[in-house]
Design a protein around this motif. Structure first.
Motif, PDB file in Angstrom:
ATOM      1  N   UNK A  56      55.785  22.466  29.502  1.00 55.60           N
ATOM      2  CA  UNK A  56      57.158  22.445  29.545  1.00 55.60           C
ATOM      3  C   UNK A  56      57.841  23.902  29.373  1.00 55.60           C
ATOM      4  N   UNK A  57      58.984  23.982  29.250  1.00 56.90           N
ATOM      5  CA  UNK A  57      59.721  25.147  29.049  1.00 56.90           C
ATOM      6  C   UNK A  57      60.390  25.398  27.802  1.00 56.90           C
ATOM      7  N   UNK A 171      53.303   8.436  32.268  1.00 60.05           N
ATOM      8  CA  UNK A 171      53.908   9.788  32.557  1.00 60.05           C
ATOM      9  C   UNK A 171      55.162   9.982  32.179  1.00 60.05           C
ATOM     10  N   UNK A 172      55.968  11.025  31.715  1.00 61.87           N
ATOM     11  CA  UNK A 172      57.152  11.103  31.305  1.00 61.87           C
ATOM     12  C   UNK A 172      57.945  12.105  30.580  1.00 61.87           C
ATOM     13  N   UNK A 173      59.135  12.458  30.703  1.00 59.85           N
ATOM     14  CA  UNK A 173      59.743  13.778  30.281  1.00 59.85           C
ATOM     15  C   UNK A 173      60.055  13.576  28.572  1.00 59.85           C
ATOM     16  N   UNK A 174      60.055  14.529  28.037  1.00 57.77           N
ATOM     17  CA  UNK A 174      60.595  14.408  26.609  1.00 57.77           C
ATOM     18  C   UNK A 174      61.244  15.825  26.302  1.00 57.77           C
ATOM     19  N   UNK A 196      59.706  19.084  28.334  1.00 56.36           N
ATOM     20  CA  UNK A 196      58.209  19.055  28.708  1.00 56.36           C
ATOM     21  C   UNK A 196      58.161  17.676  29.599  1.00 56.36           C
ATOM     22  N   UNK A 197      57.114  17.787  30.169  1.00 58.44           N
ATOM     23  CA  UNK A 197      56.481  16.609  31.070  1.00 58.44           C
ATOM     24  C   UNK A 197      55.188  16.299  30.523  1.00 58.44           C
ATOM     25  N   UNK A 198      54.735  15.060  30.412  1.00 57.44           N
ATOM     26  CA  UNK A 198      53.347  14.944  29.600  1.00 57.44           C
ATOM     27  C   UNK A 198      52.697  13.708  30.184  1.00 57.44           C
ATOM     28  N   UNK A 199      51.630  13.881  30.155  1.00 55.71           N
ATOM     29  CA  UNK A 199      50.574  12.564  30.473  1.00 55.71           C
ATOM     30  C   UNK A 199      49.773  12.078  29.306  1.00 55.71           C
ATOM     31  N   UNK A 200      50.097  10.984  29.052  1.00 54.29           N
ATOM     32  CA  UNK A 200      49.555  10.220  28.037  1.00 54.29           C
ATOM     33  C   UNK A 200      48.191   9.130  28.322  1.00 54.29           C
ATOM     34  N   UNK A 201      47.000   9.209  27.775  1.00 53.76           N
ATOM     35  CA  UNK A 201      46.024   8.537  28.003  1.00 53.76           C
ATOM     36  C   UNK A 201      45.449   7.691  26.633  1.00 53.76           C
TER      37      UNK A 201
END
Length: 203
Positions: A56-57, A171-174, A196-201
């Protein structure tokens, strides 16, 4: 009992057992499939542990004597679900990294690390998972820097986000807000917002 009657009873018993077999493997609460779609897999009860990768930024707001600029941030978070309900509370721990550009006295990049610990609440809605999170953090640098370049600070964070399923992950933004609380630290008045953009496992 005649032979035909015996054969008919045997066939009926086999059919009944075959029909009842899959249902016996499901949990007692049939609503669990709605709460946890991954339960439909034949591997048994899904794990409570999860791992999230994000990029993210980082938008940094600090006193005028703070020369550290905005930057790209990377992060890894891990968590453990405390229950299996529609609104699921979790413990989360994470580490983040950013190579921030420093404009004074000489232009260079400063390696900044940030560790966080807190709580997360996830709503297992149909088709998506909105969540809120909050906790505390500590920030430091591995570079040998003196004031006011030293970014060390401790504080609190608050965040919101949402995830959608995609190819076996979520997947999604936060958006997360960080507020430093160290009055005597050079970065003690800093505020940061991480988009941020995230990927959760699932583990």
């Amino acid at each position: 009992m005649s032979g035909k009657s015996f054969v008919s009873c045997a066939v009926l018993a086999v059919v009944l057992c075959a029909c009842r077999g899959p249902a016996a493997e499901r949990p007692a609460d049939s609503r669990y499939e709605t709460i946890r779609p991954e339960w439909r897999s034949p591997e048994g009860e899904p794990s409570r542990e999860w791992l999230r990768f994000s990029v993210g930024f980082l938008d940094r707001t600090a006193p005028s004597n703070d020369p550290i600029d905005d930057s790209i941030a990377l992060g890894i978070d891990g968590g453990f679900d405390l229950s299996r309900t529609v609104l699921t509370p979790s413990i989360e721990l994470g580490i983040g990294y950013t190579a921030a550009h420093v404009s004074l006295p000489d232009a260079k990049n400063l390696d900044i690390w940030q560790a966080n610990a807190g709580m997360r609440g996830t709503w297992y809605a149909k088709g998506w998972r909105p969540f809120v999170r909050a906790g505390g953090f500590v920030r430091w640098t591995t570079d040998d820097e003196e004031e006011p370049l030293d970014p060390y600070a401790t504080g609190v964070y608050f965040g919101i986000g949402a995830d959608w399923p995609y190819q076996g992950m979520w997947l999604g933004p936060s958006v997360t807000y960080y507020r430093a609380l160290d009055e005597d630290s050079p970065a003690g008045d800093s505020e940061e917002i991480l988009f941020a953009l995230s990927a959760t496992f699932r583990m």
